[in-house]
Enzyme design. Structure first.
Site, mmCIF file in Angstrom:
data_model
loop_
_atom_site.group_PDB
_atom_site.id
_atom_site.type_symbol
_atom_site.label_atom_id
_atom_site.label_comp_id
_atom_site.label_asym_id
_atom_site.label_seq_id
_atom_site.Cartn_x
_atom_site.Cartn_y
_atom_site.Cartn_z
ATOM 1 N N ASP A 99 -30.749 27.532 40.663
ATOM 2 C CA ASP A 99 -30.415 26.285 40.810
ATOM 3 C C ASP A 99 -30.472 25.293 39.564
ATOM 4 O O ASP A 99 -31.113 25.904 38.531
ATOM 5 C CB ASP A 99 -31.952 25.617 41.257
ATOM 6 C CG ASP A 99 -31.832 24.267 41.891
ATOM 7 O OD1 ASP A 99 -31.335 23.314 41.100
ATOM 8 O OD2 ASP A 99 -32.845 23.831 42.639
ATOM 9 N N HIS A 101 -30.191 22.087 38.866
ATOM 10 C CA HIS A 101 -30.505 20.518 38.929
ATOM 11 C C HIS A 101 -32.062 20.704 37.778
ATOM 12 O O HIS A 101 -32.976 21.241 37.678
ATOM 13 C CB HIS A 101 -31.061 20.086 40.148
ATOM 14 C CG HIS A 101 -30.052 20.194 41.005
ATOM 15 N ND1 HIS A 101 -29.684 21.043 42.022
ATOM 16 C CD2 HIS A 101 -29.283 19.082 41.491
ATOM 17 C CE1 HIS A 101 -28.866 20.921 42.672
ATOM 18 N NE2 HIS A 101 -28.499 19.694 42.619
ATOM 19 N N SER A 152 -34.126 27.034 46.767
ATOM 20 C CA SER A 152 -35.080 27.095 45.910
ATOM 21 C C SER A 152 -36.667 27.029 46.556
ATOM 22 O O SER A 152 -37.323 27.574 45.500
ATOM 23 C CB SER A 152 -34.862 25.974 45.043
ATOM 24 O OG SER A 152 -33.683 25.828 44.303
HETATM 25 CO CO1 B1M Z 1 -26.676 18.692 43.704
HETATM 26 N N1 B1M Z 1 -27.529 18.825 45.483
HETATM 27 N N2 B1M Z 1 -25.879 20.299 44.168
HETATM 28 N N3 B1M Z 1 -26.105 18.391 41.943
HETATM 29 N N4 B1M Z 1 -27.592 17.162 43.707
HETATM 30 C C1 B1M Z 1 -28.687 17.749 45.785
HETATM 31 C C2 B1M Z 1 -30.251 18.485 45.499
HETATM 32 C C3 B1M Z 1 -28.483 17.373 47.369
HETATM 33 C C4 B1M Z 1 -29.625 17.180 48.002
HETATM 34 C C5 B1M Z 1 -27.362 16.446 47.607
HETATM 35 C C6 B1M Z 1 -27.102 16.313 48.973
HETATM 36 O O1 B1M Z 1 -26.376 17.060 49.620
HETATM 37 N N5 B1M Z 1 -27.634 15.222 49.550
HETATM 38 C C7 B1M Z 1 -28.015 18.936 47.632
HETATM 39 C C8 B1M Z 1 -28.797 20.050 48.315
HETATM 40 C C9 B1M Z 1 -29.040 20.311 49.680
HETATM 41 C C10 B1M Z 1 -29.571 21.460 49.913
HETATM 42 O O2 B1M Z 1 -30.228 22.367 49.509
HETATM 43 N N6 B1M Z 1 -29.773 21.698 51.190
HETATM 44 C C11 B1M Z 1 -27.272 19.548 46.482
HETATM 45 C C12 B1M Z 1 -26.210 20.266 46.495
HETATM 46 C C13 B1M Z 1 -25.865 20.980 47.757
HETATM 47 C C14 B1M Z 1 -25.601 20.714 44.996
HETATM 48 C C15 B1M Z 1 -24.567 21.911 45.056
HETATM 49 C C16 B1M Z 1 -24.563 23.266 45.986
HETATM 50 C C17 B1M Z 1 -23.341 21.194 45.374
HETATM 51 C C18 B1M Z 1 -22.049 22.015 45.359
HETATM 52 O O3 B1M Z 1 -21.769 22.632 44.175
HETATM 53 N N7 B1M Z 1 -21.265 22.234 46.465
HETATM 54 C C19 B1M Z 1 -24.707 22.314 43.386
HETATM 55 C C20 B1M Z 1 -25.735 23.212 43.407
HETATM 56 C C21 B1M Z 1 -25.555 23.934 42.049
HETATM 57 C C22 B1M Z 1 -26.932 24.825 41.902
HETATM 58 O O4 B1M Z 1 -27.960 24.753 41.504
HETATM 59 N N8 B1M Z 1 -26.659 26.365 41.930
HETATM 60 C C23 B1M Z 1 -25.248 21.010 43.139
HETATM 61 C C24 B1M Z 1 -24.877 20.529 41.801
HETATM 62 C C25 B1M Z 1 -25.185 19.393 41.388
HETATM 63 C C26 B1M Z 1 -24.917 18.669 39.889
HETATM 64 C C27 B1M Z 1 -24.581 19.663 38.886
HETATM 65 C C28 B1M Z 1 -23.389 18.067 40.218
HETATM 66 C C29 B1M Z 1 -25.768 17.617 39.779
HETATM 67 C C30 B1M Z 1 -27.088 18.184 38.818
HETATM 68 C C31 B1M Z 1 -26.857 17.686 37.554
HETATM 69 C C32 B1M Z 1 -28.218 18.197 36.624
HETATM 70 O O5 B1M Z 1 -29.282 18.313 37.036
HETATM 71 N N9 B1M Z 1 -28.027 18.447 35.477
HETATM 72 C C33 B1M Z 1 -26.347 17.232 41.055
HETATM 73 C C34 B1M Z 1 -27.035 16.051 41.279
HETATM 74 C C35 B1M Z 1 -27.439 15.063 40.275
HETATM 75 C C36 B1M Z 1 -27.853 15.937 42.741
HETATM 76 C C37 B1M Z 1 -28.526 14.833 43.282
HETATM 77 C C38 B1M Z 1 -27.534 13.939 43.687
HETATM 78 C C39 B1M Z 1 -29.563 14.030 42.524
HETATM 79 C C40 B1M Z 1 -30.730 14.890 41.929
HETATM 80 C C41 B1M Z 1 -31.297 14.445 40.790
HETATM 81 O O6 B1M Z 1 -31.096 14.379 39.645
HETATM 82 N N10 B1M Z 1 -32.287 13.331 40.834
HETATM 83 C C42 B1M Z 1 -29.149 15.342 44.641
HETATM 84 C C43 B1M Z 1 -29.301 14.492 45.681
HETATM 85 C C44 B1M Z 1 -30.810 13.778 45.649
HETATM 86 O O7 B1M Z 1 -31.896 14.176 45.204
HETATM 87 N N11 B1M Z 1 -30.958 12.622 46.124
HETATM 88 C C45 B1M Z 1 -28.679 16.719 44.775
HETATM 89 C C46 B1M Z 1 -33.045 12.834 39.963
HETATM 90 C C47 B1M Z 1 -34.179 13.378 39.610
HETATM 91 C C48 B1M Z 1 -35.164 12.657 38.801
HETATM 92 O O8 B1M Z 1 -35.180 13.759 40.681
HETATM 93 O O9 B1M Z 1 -35.050 16.211 40.569
HETATM 94 O O10 B1M Z 1 -35.879 14.960 42.578
HETATM 95 P P1 B1M Z 1 -35.734 15.166 41.135
HETATM 96 O O11 B1M Z 1 -37.133 14.883 40.490
HETATM 97 C C49 B1M Z 1 -38.083 14.121 40.801
HETATM 98 C C50 B1M Z 1 -39.268 14.784 41.620
HETATM 99 O O12 B1M Z 1 -38.434 15.851 42.719
HETATM 100 C C51 B1M Z 1 -40.224 15.565 40.698
HETATM 101 O O13 B1M Z 1 -40.300 14.532 39.752
HETATM 102 C C52 B1M Z 1 -39.245 13.773 39.597
HETATM 103 C C53 B1M Z 1 -39.183 12.433 39.743
HETATM 104 O O14 B1M Z 1 -40.334 11.842 38.925
HETATM 105 N N12 B1M Z 1 -39.932 16.967 40.297
HETATM 106 C C54 B1M Z 1 -40.851 17.466 39.725
HETATM 107 C C55 B1M Z 1 -38.792 17.766 40.310
HETATM 108 N N13 B1M Z 1 -39.035 18.808 39.674
HETATM 109 C C56 B1M Z 1 -40.593 18.389 39.259
HETATM 110 C C57 B1M Z 1 -41.490 19.481 38.636
HETATM 111 C C58 B1M Z 1 -42.677 19.386 38.556
HETATM 112 C C59 B1M Z 1 -43.274 18.169 38.840
HETATM 113 C C60 B1M Z 1 -42.266 17.118 39.696
HETATM 114 O O15 B1M Z 1 -43.703 20.221 37.905
HETATM 115 C C61 B1M Z 1 -43.386 21.151 37.372
#
Ligand code: B1M
Length: 214
Positions: A99, A101, A152
């Site tokens: 992963d 992200h 993940s």
């Molecule tokens: Co990706 N991606 N992505 N992506 N991406 C998602 C996660 C997805 C839900 C989008 C979608 O389809 N709607 C989807 C996953 C679907 C699934 O698994 N069923 C997805 C996909 C499919 C993919 C790829 C497979 C796409 C492809 O290549 N075809 C690929 C995967 C690559 C891989 O990982 N092997 C991929 C790639 C990417 C980018 C590189 C383009 C980019 C990431 C850039 C980066 O992180 N450097 C990206 C992005 C930006 C997203 C979305 C749009 C946004 C994620 C984000 O940064 N959110 C995402 C859709 C979504 O979530 N709406 C998506 C903002 C962030 C602050 O929130 O990380 O949730 P989040 O963290 C939150 C909480 O979750 C929590 O606290 C935060 C808030 O305070 N939290 C923790 C998180 N970790 C924590 C740890 C803790 C405590 C709290 O303690 C240890």
């Protein structure tokens, strides 16, 4: 004219940094930095996710949105409250194997290090072996794992099992959009020798860490 909240969410969706700084400064007159992140910026990211889901954005565009999000968080970090206190503990942070992200994880790092924790951020795609090695070397008070992909969640379970097999029982704090409290408590916790806690967001992660007795 759009409100500042709408403009900020739009900036993320558009993946353009134009006007970002000014809009953030305007938002800072109304909100705290974390409220801006959890509000309009996250709203934009959710929209990006759903557009991507509907094939209306490509990965390169999502990456641009992620860059804008990171730039915004970097600007806001300077305005976050910093607790002047002695080091409360040490935590390892990692995005699990497979992963990439890291925006959520890096936000957790900012919140924890602003609140008295020494954070060792191991980065993304971190294997069990890397975690075990770091845990032995650093003897952290907790290990934080992040993961956003559905796969993940399974990887977190495998990682917990590997840590357990290596004799590590350091408290685990797990977070990320694909994970649920139910899965954490019912599937992962029984497989691990130490506490396994679910963090809804970065602040929740901090509160859980503060609550761990040492
Ligand atoms: Co990706 N991606 N992505 N992506 N991406 C998602 C996660 C997805 C839900 C989008 C979608 O389809 N709607 C989807 C996953 C679907 C699934 O698994 N069923 C997805 C996909 C499919 C993919 C790829 C497979 C796409 C492809 O290549 N075809 C690929 C995967 C690559 C891989 O990982 N092997 C991929 C790639 C990417 C980018 C590189 C383009 C980019 C990431 C850039 C980066 O992180 N450097 C990206 C992005 C930006 C997203 C979305 C749009 C946004 C994620 C984000 O940064 N959110 C995402 C859709 C979504 O979530 N709406 C998506 C903002 C962030 C602050 O929130 O990380 O949730 P989040 O963290 C939150 C909480 O979750 C929590 O606290 C935060 C808030 O305070 N939290 C923790 C998180 N970790 C924590 C740890 C803790 C405590 C709290 O303690 C240890």
């Amino acid at each position: 004219r759009l409100s500042v909240e709408e403009r900020l969410a739009g900036t993320i969706v558009e993946g353009s940094k134009e006007g970002l700084e000014n809009d953030l400064y305007e938002a800072l007159t109304k909100y705290r930095p974390l409220e801006i992140i959890n509000g309009p910026l996250m709203k934009g990211m959710e929209e990006v996710g759903s557009l991507f889901n509907r094939n209306q954005l490509i990965v390169a565009e999502v990456l641009q949105s992620a860059e804008v999000m990171k730039a915004a968080v970097t600007i806001l970090e300077a305005y976050m409250e910093k607790a002047e206190e002695a080091v409360k503990g040490k935590i390892l942070l990692a995005t699990v194997k497979g992963d990439v992200h890291d925006i959520g994880k890096n936000l957790v790092e900012i919140i924890l290090s602003n609140n008295g924790y020494k954070v060792i951020n191991l980065g993304v795609k971190v294997s069990s072996e890397q975690l075990i090695e770091a845990a032995r070397k650093e003897a952290p008070d907790a290990i934080g794992l992040s993961g956003l992909l559905v796969k993940s969640v399974q990887q977190m379970l495998l990682t917990a099992q590997d840590l357990q097999a290596a004799g590590i029982n350091t408290p685990l704090i797990l977070g990320g959009a694909a994970l649920s409290r139910k899965y954490t408590e019912e599937k992962i916790a029984p497989q691990y020798g130490g506490p396994v806690l679910y963090a809804r967001d970065a602040m929740d992660g901090l509160n859980l860490l503060n609550g761990l007795k040492r």
